[in-house]
Design a protein around this motif. Structure first.
Motif, PDB file in Angstrom:
ATOM      1  N   ASP A   1      79.493  15.395  77.912  1.00  8.25           N
ATOM      2  CA  ASP A   1      78.187  16.030  78.139  1.00  8.25           C
ATOM      3  C   ASP A   1      77.712  16.767  76.888  1.00  8.25           C
ATOM      4  O   ASP A   1      76.542  16.718  76.526  1.00  8.25           O
ATOM      5  CB  ASP A   1      78.277  17.025  79.311  1.00  8.25           C
ATOM      6  N   LEU A   2      78.659  17.449  76.249  1.00  5.11           N
ATOM      7  CA  LEU A   2      78.321  18.200  75.037  1.00  5.11           C
ATOM      8  C   LEU A   2      77.768  17.247  73.965  1.00  5.11           C
ATOM      9  O   LEU A   2      76.755  17.534  73.317  1.00  5.11           O
ATOM     10  CB  LEU A   2      79.581  18.882  74.519  1.00  5.11           C
ATOM     11  N   PHE A   3      78.417  16.104  73.812  1.00  5.15           N
ATOM     12  CA  PHE A   3      77.952  15.113  72.828  1.00  5.15           C
ATOM     13  C   PHE A   3      76.560  14.600  73.209  1.00  5.15           C
ATOM     14  O   PHE A   3      75.735  14.349  72.339  1.00  5.15           O
ATOM     15  CB  PHE A   3      78.958  13.949  72.724  1.00  5.15           C
ATOM     16  N   THR A   4      76.324  14.448  74.521  1.00  5.81           N
ATOM     17  CA  THR A   4      75.001  14.002  74.971  1.00  5.81           C
ATOM     18  C   THR A   4      73.938  15.042  74.612  1.00  5.81           C
ATOM     19  O   THR A   4      72.882  14.708  74.081  1.00  5.81           O
ATOM     20  CB  THR A   4      75.004  13.793  76.497  1.00  5.81           C
ATOM     21  N   ILE A   5      74.263  16.320  74.890  1.00  4.20           N
ATOM     22  CA  ILE A   5      73.301  17.386  74.606  1.00  4.20           C
ATOM     23  C   ILE A   5      72.955  17.425  73.121  1.00  4.20           C
ATOM     24  O   ILE A   5      71.811  17.609  72.741  1.00  4.20           O
ATOM     25  CB  ILE A   5      73.876  18.743  75.072  1.00  4.20           C
ATOM     26  N   TYR A   6      73.972  17.211  72.270  1.00  3.65           N
ATOM     27  CA  TYR A   6      73.716  17.247  70.833  1.00  3.65           C
ATOM     28  C   TYR A   6      73.180  15.923  70.302  1.00  3.65           C
ATOM     29  O   TYR A   6      73.074  15.735  69.097  1.00  3.65           O
ATOM     30  CB  TYR A   6      74.972  17.659  70.073  1.00  3.65           C
ATOM     31  N   GLY A   7      72.876  14.993  71.221  1.00  5.54           N
ATOM     32  CA  GLY A   7      72.248  13.735  70.808  1.00  5.54           C
ATOM     33  C   GLY A   7      73.128  12.863  69.929  1.00  5.54           C
ATOM     34  O   GLY A   7      72.649  12.222  68.996  1.00  5.54           O
ATOM     35  N   ALA A   8      74.450  12.844  70.207  1.00  4.80           N
ATOM     36  CA  ALA A   8      75.368  12.054  69.396  1.00  4.80           C
ATOM     37  C   ALA A   8      75.087  10.565  69.549  1.00  4.80           C
ATOM     38  O   ALA A   8      74.739  10.101  70.630  1.00  4.80           O
ATOM     39  CB  ALA A   8      76.808  12.349  69.812  1.00  4.80           C
TER      40      ALA A   8
END
Lengths: 258, 290
Positions: free
Chosen positions: B180-187
């Motif tokens: 989820d964190l990677f999604t939020i940071y647009g990875a």
């Protein structure tokens, strides 16, 4: 310096949000909420009231079934930081590398943001743990790293999903104080999900009380005690009064759900 | 209610306080450290002695069971024959393992990047794995001209699956909140694979590698048994088989011991690699202090 309530510029608004999951479970019904720049806003309620769902919607991790979330000036992916209930660190990376992550995913080299990382680690009191691995840290220290990671890019909004729920009370009190100081230093807005009345009153200036089945907003409590709030606030008559008002609102939320 | 202040505890002056429990533990650790090496060595020496005595006292003929001295002698005298055979088997095993790593990891990445790829190919990977390699080897011998390449294919088939299956699970095992964190940071997909899925998969991959290393050797030996029979004179297993036809049991045992030795070396090497890569952070490689 945070402006008083009522003088703050709007940051985002949720307009008549509804979220229904497969199997027709309504997690949120008709939720409307305006969040302002500089708010410390808590979402308080029993399990199943949709507070985490609301947070995920704001984070963009899921999308509303109905209604819109509008960001003032449009949403940018750099606007957001998030802290989960678990520290959620990468165990293979050092503290500094973990904090570097949001920059790294933007394509920024470590050396270019070395100072920002050092600065935020100093603010959370972990400057001497720069090269430590997460396994070497205590639960509270891991949570500090997670907070540092969320704040290092100085985002406009930080979302926190019951970040201190798993910590012991002494550590939690300490982190509560430090969080307020950090928010002041960074100058961001915080949306904080919790099920603790005491925690929400100590930290927030706005408490949104939610009820379950279906998840919805039923009250908003304002805590007008100015910041900085010291440890003495915890034992003040003012604190008791706010706690009682919030407790009553929460009692109503639980009563309605039952 | 009142709070009484306690007198501060005077600072410790006696510097050589010894905790009995800790001292006992340190002593035990030392003993364990020595026993770890001496006990197996002693066992080995005793086994060899018992073997030697059994053969000499009972006058066992060397074509039934050669004594350890005869085997030792074979290793030395036949070294000119055994060493090239060992090199061939070693090359076969390591190449099979290398291709298994490349193929297994590549396919695992493909599986995790595309559900369609997984649905299409996974059943065939399973079929390849469950079909006994002994049954495939004679076919390969017909279709592939080079005995070495045919043997290599056999060993590869056996070694490939544990890498594929472990790496696939590993790539999928990344923490959900981190996802989820990677999604939020647009990875990007590549960033997600490089910084999240790959490190999460590393311990699983290394566990697969340890299994695959042993299996590659077994695959190579089986292939040599089946394919090397036609006088192609491949490696150690072919040598072993040939020695058994000639009733040269000293050489047979020599080849057997060298094969085991190779297995031990592969296990030691893969364990060492695993330890070096994980020692800083993974639970499996950490020492616990009480």
């Amino acid at each position: 310096m945070t402006l008083p309530l009522g003088q703050r510029a709007p940051l985002l608004s949720m307009n008549h949000i509804e979220k229904t999951f497969a199997g027709n479970v309504t997690a949120l019904r008709d939720m409307s909420l305006n969040v302002n720049e500089g708010d410390f806003l808590s979402l308080l309620g029993p399990s199943g009231c949709g507070k985490s769902t609301a947070l995920r919607l704001i984070a963009g991790l899921s999308h509303p079934t109905r209604g819109r979330i509008e960001w003032q000036g449009g949403k940018n992916k750099d606007d957001l930081g998030i802290v989960f209930q678990e520290p959620t660190l990468m165990p293979w990376a050092t503290v500094a590398q973990n904090v570097w992550l949001p920059f790294r995913l933007r394509g920024t080299a470590f050396d270019a943001v070395k100072n920002d990382i050092d600065e935020i680690l100093k603010l959370v009191g972990l400057e001497s743990f720069h090269d430590a691995y997460p396994r070497e840290l205590s639960g509270g220290m891991k949570m500090r790293v997670a907070i540092a990671r969320a704040m290092v890019t100085k985002p406009r909004l930080i979302l926190m999903d019951e970040p201190f729920a798993a910590l012991d009370e002494i550590t939690r009190f300490k982190l509560n104080n430090d969080l307020l100081a950090l928010k002041d230093a960074i100058g961001c807005t915080v949306i904080f999900v919790t099920h603790s009345v005491f925690e929400s009153v100590f930290l927030s200036d706005r408490i949104i009380v939610m009820a379950a089945r279906p998840g919805r907003v039923i009250h908003e409590v304002e805590v007008d005690t100015p910041y900085p709030r010291s440890e003495a606030f915890r034992t003040s008559a003012e604190y008791s009064a706010h706690t009682r008002a919030t407790s009553d609102a929460l009692g109503e939320a639980i009563g309605e759900a039952a | 209610m009142s709070i009484t202040e306690h007198a501060p505890i005077p600072p410790q002056t006696d510097t050589d306080v010894v905790d009995v429990e800790e001292a006992a533990r340190a002593r035990q650790d030392k003993i364990n450290g020595i026993a770890k090496w001496t006990l197996p060595s002693l066992m080995m020496a005793l086994t060899l002695l018992a073997w030697h005595l059994y053969v000499t006292l009972n006058n066992i003929p060397h074509y039934v069971l050669p004594g350890p001295l005869l085997v030792g002698q074979s290793i030395i005298e036949d070294w000119g024959l055994l060493w090239p055979a060992m090199q061939t088997t070693g090359r076969l095993t390591l190449l099979a393992l290398l291709f298994a790593i490349i193929g297994g990891v590549a396919l695992a990445v493909a599986f995790t990047q595309s559900k369609w790829a997984e649905m299409s190919f996974f059943p065939y990977a399973v079929i390849l794995q469950v079909t006994p390699v002994v049954a495939i080897a004679p076919l390969l011998q017909i279709y592939v001209d080079s005995a070495f390449v045919a043997a290599l294919l056999c060993a590869w088939i056996v070694a490939f699956f544990p890498i594929l299956s472990n790496t696939t699970i590993g790539l999928k095992s990344a923490d959900h909140n981190l996802q989820d964190l990677f999604t939020i940071y647009g990875a990007s997909r590549w960033q997600r694979l490089r910084y999240l899925s790959a490190p999460s998969a590393l311990p699983y991959f290394l566990a697969g590698l340890r299994i695959a290393g042993g299996l590659a050797l077994i695959g190579a030996v089986v292939a040599e048994f089946v394919i090397g029979r036609a006088g192609t004179g491949l490696g150690l297993a072919s040598t072993l088989l040939e020695a058994s036809y000639r009733f040269n049991f000293g050489r047979l045992y020599a080849a057997l011991i060298l094969i085991s030795l190779m297995g031990v070396m592969i296990f030691a090497a893969t364990s060492l690699i695993s330890h070096l890569l994980l020692r800083k952070w993974h639970e499996s490689a950490l020492k616990r202090d009480t």
